[in-house]
Design an enzyme around this catalytic site. Sequence first.
Site, PDB file in Angstrom:
ATOM      1  CG  HIS A   8      -1.990  -1.034   1.166  1.00 52.18           C
ATOM      2  ND1 HIS A   8      -2.368  -1.773   2.247  1.00 52.18           N
ATOM      3  CD2 HIS A   8      -2.770  -1.453   0.130  1.00 52.18           C
ATOM      4  CE1 HIS A   8      -3.334  -2.612   1.896  1.00 52.18           C
ATOM      5  NE2 HIS A   8      -3.592  -2.433   0.611  1.00 52.18           N
ATOM      6  NE  ARG A  48      -6.416   0.105   0.822  1.00 56.13           N
ATOM      7  CZ  ARG A  48      -6.120  -0.603   1.919  1.00 56.13           C
ATOM      8  NH1 ARG A  48      -5.360  -0.093   2.858  1.00 56.13           N
ATOM      9  NH2 ARG A  48      -6.571  -1.846   2.054  1.00 56.13           N
TER      10      ARG A  48
END
Lengths: 293, 359
Positions: free
Chosen positions: B89, B149
């Site tokens: 992420h 993300r």
Amino acid sequence: MGLRIVVFLAVLVVVTGSPTVTIRPEAASEDTSAHPNSLPETAEETETPGQQKVSIVEELEEDVMATGKLNPNHYPAQRAAKVVQHYLNTRYGSPYRVFFLHRVHSGNAEDVADSGRKYQLEISVQDLISTNTEKCSAEVLFPGGEQQRSPHVQASCEELRKIDTKAQEEALYQQYKTNPSLLAAHLPDSYGHINPEMKPFWHLGAVASSFIMLNESTENTLFNMAQVANVTQLATENDQLRFDYHILLHEMVSQDIIHWKLQVSWSPSGGVKVLQMEQLPHCHHCEKPPNTN
Amino acid sequence: MINSVGLGFVVLLSAMGAATIERAEYDYYRYHPMPEIFKWMLQIAEDHSDLVTIVNYGLSYEMRTISLLKIGLNTGEKKKAIWMDCGIHAREWIAPAFCQYFVKQILQSYQTDPKMQEMMKNMDFYVTPVLNVDGYIYSWKDNTTRLWRKNRSPGPSGCDCYGTDLNRNFDANWGTVGVSFNCCSNIYCGSKPVSEPEAQAVADFVGRRKDDFLCFLTIHSYGQLLLVPYGHPNFTASNYDELMKVGLAAADAIKKVHGKNYTVGTSPDILYPNSGSSRDWARMQGIPFTYTFELRDDGTFGFKLPENQIQPTCEEAYQGALHIITHAHDKTFSSAVATAAATLWTMLVAVGVTCATQM
């Protein structure tokens, strides 16, 4: 099995505004010895416009959220406790006082009238600035019903020890009252850094955010303030400093970043108030240049 | 005979010493953009060519190389392995920082710690400092992209948003729980299992060697958690009890460093249900010790962990990871440390002799 998947995929596609749907496929017999304290989560019901409520999956076991004595480390107690943090900040927060959930010691949950849920919690919170911890007893009521309404919180803490922040608050107030000139952005910056002079306004942003986070919280959310995108000071009114805040919240379950604009007032005697609040749509389309087809 | 052994050993030590001086120039306690991380990887491989090789094992959507550092003593035999990946992420910057620290630490530890020497003999460490390269680079672009993300593949036709959540894209109960099929969502699981090249790269590389891997550790932030499989509430890992026991001991080790509490449990218990995670996939491949680390903090700064917390976070996480790795190792290689150390000493001496005779 295949038909069920098609059904709930179809439902998911139609559902709007709901970022997450928790679905459980046909329950096999669960190894309950592995999870001694928590009960399986209920399947959420999703409403599709113009249709009847569709219950996505039937549970063979009790269709209940964790009820009774809660494991303090598990998410139901943790999420409810986070709501208490938000509440305490709305009541007692200031540019020199911000509370953070430190520990959940124990918790209990029960169903109440009109599909509401009530939590009783023993928690500790920590003051970010003084690092003092306090024990608190709290009750959180998540109202039921179809429209999402804000939780109600009652909390009493040991002594909400007043480390004397009055002097600092007064100094800050005087500094910015006569010359309303504050303008700051990106608190913290990408590296987690906040200019020491700006820290009180980061704290103030966190307190103001707590009003939103309190309002928006449910059993299925966990909010933290991710950043103060920017803060502008407005003219002082009624002896209250006033600010426009653009704040980014992080919601853990959906992992979304949510933008809010707030108008905030503060003075040492008046406390923190949110005068206006507006959720900003996150501009997904901003990722592409505006003039491309 | 003794002179040549001693000489060989001195050569060995001075080579290692030189390497230490090189490494001290890299600041492990600041966040680094991708080009610096890649340069660091090259430097590490060069400084420790006896132990480290770079393996390019995939291409991101935007055609960037996905690389790992393979670290271990080259014994010429098939070895057991430890997997660690960071930065799946993009916004979780502390994770790549930890991978870099971890590499530095095991290489440093190898010089003096017989236990690490034993582990490097028996196992190879495969460390991917940044898995989601495109996303990480995007998060460095400007102030508006810092909290990105997902990866950077475009959405399906008809959807304007970019990115798939790589940690929902693996073939492990894919698309069942804790996901969204809305491509604008931050937990969009992709068009199908392993649709994303970054996830594919891991699945291919690890899948081909799945019987070799003892540990699969995937590093994230924030939350101060050690998550054990599975993310789906209906499935329990066959070694759940052991995973919890080792996890709790790792959390103890973490707490001893700087007093931070890390909670241990399955994702559905302590965080939220989810599916398609790399950890679940790895466990389903049969890799016994699979954990997701959620590093500091508890939400105060969240993804934007201040740089002055990089060092303490890495120090504590290292002890946690080391505990799990050591347990996995010791379970597999049950020889006593003393015996192993003796074997290694003999080997080091032999290397020293070889160096001496080649001079």
